[in-house]
Design an enzyme around this catalytic site. Sequence first.
Site, PDB file in Angstrom:
ATOM      1  N   TYR A  57       7.195  -7.273 -25.420  1.00 41.35           N
ATOM      2  CA  TYR A  57       7.859  -7.683 -24.188  1.00 41.35           C
ATOM      3  C   TYR A  57       7.024  -8.767 -23.504  1.00 41.35           C
ATOM      4  CZ  TYR A  57      10.322  -3.200 -24.852  1.00 41.35           C
ATOM      5  OH  TYR A  57      11.040  -2.142 -25.356  1.00 41.35           O
ATOM      6  N   ALA A 289      14.363  -2.049 -14.672  1.00 35.57           N
ATOM      7  CA  ALA A 289      14.443  -2.434 -13.257  1.00 35.57           C
ATOM      8  C   ALA A 289      13.497  -3.600 -13.034  1.00 35.57           C
ATOM      9  CB  ALA A 289      14.071  -1.276 -12.348  1.00 35.57           C
TER      10      ALA A 289
END
Length: 327
Positions: A57, A289
């Site tokens: 990521y 989120a």
Amino acid sequence: MQTRTIGGSGIEASVIGLGTWAIGGWMWGGTDEARSIAAIQASVDEGVTLIDTAPAYGQGLAEEIVGKALVGRRDKVVLATKCGLVWHTRKGNHFFDYEGRPVHRYLGRDAIIHEVEQSLKRLGTDYIDHYITHWQDPTTPIAETMEALETLKAQGKIRSIGASNTEPADVEAYLAAGQLDAVQEEYSMVKRGLETDMLPLCRDKGVSVLSYSSLALGLLSGKMGPERVFEGDDQRKDNPLFSQANRQKVAGLMTAISPIAEAQGATLAQTVIAWTVSRPGVTFSLCGARDAAQATENAKAGRLRLSQEDIETINRAAAAHLGDMAA
């Protein structure tokens, strides 16, 4: 907040986990470190104990941000990260290029030992609660991969073992080679293939299932109207799942389940997440989120208790509105 155990590890975690793919920025139009740290800390404050990240990521960026966010809070969380997508070697199978650099799927012992040390450094910790093979590597026997993971567990560097993006045959091979505690797979109202074989297998073998993309990359959040425009490197821009026709169908679903959400005092996204963790065999739901408000909203889904009647109503609505989308 509901909690459940990760496989046979004895590790308890919140049923809602925070996924940090978007926090890494890559394929999500960049990231804002301060907002991301606030999202992680808001999740923990709301009772989320499961934090999931990965080196891939943003090539370490998400792990670094998670590490900064958890300073002084490390003992409050079950920290999960991954291995198997590598850019320090060209062993294994080429998977994709990141900013012109090749990334390979490789789960050889040498890479796993290297990767865990890099992750520990970026995360600012000396152990990882749940260590997951991110994508499977057909060039390395699973027995070799599992031997390396079991060694790390014996050394105290990891506490439990998981695998992601697997097939049932992979799960069987992991189980034959050691203790597999969980799999992490894509599952949502529009991605239900796991129900055929993977969920029954994992229930039978005592393997937990962590659902990722429970809101289908935001499609099922209740906030993704047909008018939304995706720009830059946002992966949803060319994703057929996000066609205007599909977003119209999802809008119909949201209208159908809104009375349940209202009766629960919940948002549509919370209702969808609560439905996800009510599915037989689904143990945890990982929800992304990018700011504190999103994190707080997702976390509160772990306190919802849908009745059987609610679940059946949602099932009927999903079949009516999403039937030809579900895969």
